[in-house]
Write an enzyme that holds these catalytic residues in place. Structure first.
Site, PDB file in Angstrom:
ATOM      1  N   GLU A  26       5.573  23.174   7.429  1.00 45.86           N
ATOM      2  CA  GLU A  26       4.836  24.394   7.764  1.00 45.86           C
ATOM      3  C   GLU A  26       5.575  25.195   8.842  1.00 45.86           C
ATOM      4  O   GLU A  26       5.987  24.655   9.867  1.00 45.86           O
ATOM      5  CB  GLU A  26       3.436  24.026   8.265  1.00 45.86           C
ATOM      6  CG  GLU A  26       2.563  25.198   8.636  1.00 45.86           C
ATOM      7  CD  GLU A  26       1.168  24.779   9.068  1.00 45.86           C
ATOM      8  OE1 GLU A  26       0.329  25.678   9.265  1.00 45.86           O
ATOM      9  OE2 GLU A  26       0.909  23.564   9.205  1.00 45.86           O
ATOM     10  N   LYS A  57      -1.534  31.127   3.805  1.00 49.42           N
ATOM     11  CA  LYS A  57      -2.612  30.213   4.201  1.00 49.42           C
ATOM     12  C   LYS A  57      -3.954  30.931   4.205  1.00 49.42           C
ATOM     13  O   LYS A  57      -4.122  31.970   4.845  1.00 49.42           O
ATOM     14  CB  LYS A  57      -2.302  29.636   5.589  1.00 49.42           C
ATOM     15  CG  LYS A  57      -3.157  28.446   5.984  1.00 49.42           C
ATOM     16  CD  LYS A  57      -2.636  27.860   7.291  1.00 49.42           C
ATOM     17  CE  LYS A  57      -3.321  26.552   7.634  1.00 49.42           C
ATOM     18  NZ  LYS A  57      -2.768  25.957   8.877  1.00 49.42           N
ATOM     19  N   CYS A  81      -1.307  22.593   5.242  1.00 46.26           N
ATOM     20  CA  CYS A  81      -2.071  21.920   6.284  1.00 46.26           C
ATOM     21  C   CYS A  81      -3.526  21.684   5.867  1.00 46.26           C
ATOM     22  O   CYS A  81      -3.792  21.061   4.844  1.00 46.26           O
ATOM     23  CB  CYS A  81      -1.948  22.739   7.574  1.00 46.26           C
ATOM     24  SG  CYS A  81      -2.315  21.835   9.093  1.00 46.26           S
TER      25      CYS A  81
END
Length: 320
Positions: A48, A135, A169
């Site tokens: 990430e 995200k 994540c």
């Protein structure tokens, strides 16, 4: 390593980013990706926000979340100045490597969209434009730096050997996001993390079982010294330096990357330092696993549960 339609060579690059210095990060990523490709990998995964580094100060620096904190504002300015933008020419070497090698390269980056930052996992593909995944929900303090993504970047890449997708994540704890991705039929999934700690390892292995796919869980290695080095590379800032100095501890991202099979077993596991994991995946395991569990098919109840995914881009303003 060789690759057939049943056998796929993959690599997870667990490395330290070059925080704040995006060109330095691109140069390092290109070198590491080329090394992985030269070793035979046809999929190369980075963690990430490898490009730009994970914004550790948001969680670890006391006071970073206070209104008008000068250090937080200084770091935000630097990130906006440095961040990649859609169609960024600085990324062309990574795209060219994907084109020339036939490999897929997945790497996280801070991206500037208009005047906001978003967390984007970029997938460079041979013969095709880069595929974005922004995200959907920045986690906790991350909302101080990143805007939300939308459904327009939920998707998979169709390769000759199968389908590859990615989530970032804590999206791996969003049941509906997982259900949407399982519907797209991933064979290989890149799970991008800042650190693949135990709970992240569990989420990655669970995703492999639930989605009946291989999971490349990619994490970073990052220290406090890396942050200071990156800050100096971009010219330094006294307010930013003071904020970073307040971070306790020295090792802040601890790797832990792994490669998991569709039955949850760990094929390869990294430690806390810089290293590249390699594995040869037998894609036949995906179909074999579907014999007893297909959460999007025979183990689903579409007559009871229904999911709608809005894939429209949400820019906030419609210019008619």
């Amino acid at each position: 390593m060789t690759t057939t339609l049943r056998s796929l060579a993959v690599a997870v690059v667990q490395a330290a980013p070059v925080p704040l210095d995006f060109q330095g990060g691109i140069d390092k990523a290109l070198r590491l990706a080329r090394e992985a490709v030269e070793s035979g990998a046809k999929v190369v995964a980075f963690g990430e926000t490898f490009l730009g580094g994970y914004p550790l100060w948001l969680d670890d620096a006391p006071g970073a979340g206070l209104w008008d904190h000068p250090g937080t504002k200084a770091l935000h300015r630097i990130m906006l100045e440095q961040a990649v933008v859609p169609g960024d020419e600085r990324l062309l070497p990574l795209q060219e490597l994907a084109y020339a090698s036939g490999a897929i390269i997945s790497i996280g980056a801070h991206e500037r969209v208009r005047r906001s930052l978003v967390n984007n996992q970029l997938t460079f593909r041979p013969g095709l434009p880069v595929m974005d995944h922004r995200k959907l929900v920045p986690t906790h303090t991350e909302r101080l730096i990143w805007a939300r993504g939308d459904g327009s970047t939920l998707g998979v890449h169709q390769a000759e050997w199968g389908r590859l997708g990615t989530l970032i994540c804590w999206e791996h704890w969003m049941p509906l996001a997982r259900a949407a991705m399982h519907n797209l039929g991933e064979d290989v999934h890149v799970a991008a993390w800042p650190t693949v700690r135990e709970s992240h390892q569990i989420a990655s292995r669970h995703y492999a079982m639930e989605g009946r796919c291989f999971v490349l869980a990619a994490g970073l290695v990052q220290t406090k010294d890396d942050l200071f080095d990156g800050l100096e590379r971009v010219g330094g800032d006294d307010a930013a330096r003071e904020l970073l100095e307040a971070i306790p501890g020295e090792v802040l991202n601890r790797g832990g990357s792994l490669i998991a099979a569709p039955d949850t077993r760990v094929i390869a596991q990294a430690g806390e330092g810089e290293e590249t994991l390699f594995a040869e995946l037998d894609l036949g395991e995906v179909a074999e696993g579907l014999a007893n569990l297909d959460t999007d098919g025979h183990y689903s109840r579409p007559d009871v549960f229904e999911l709608s995914v809005d894939t429209r881009s949400k820019d906030g303003v419609a210019w008619l």
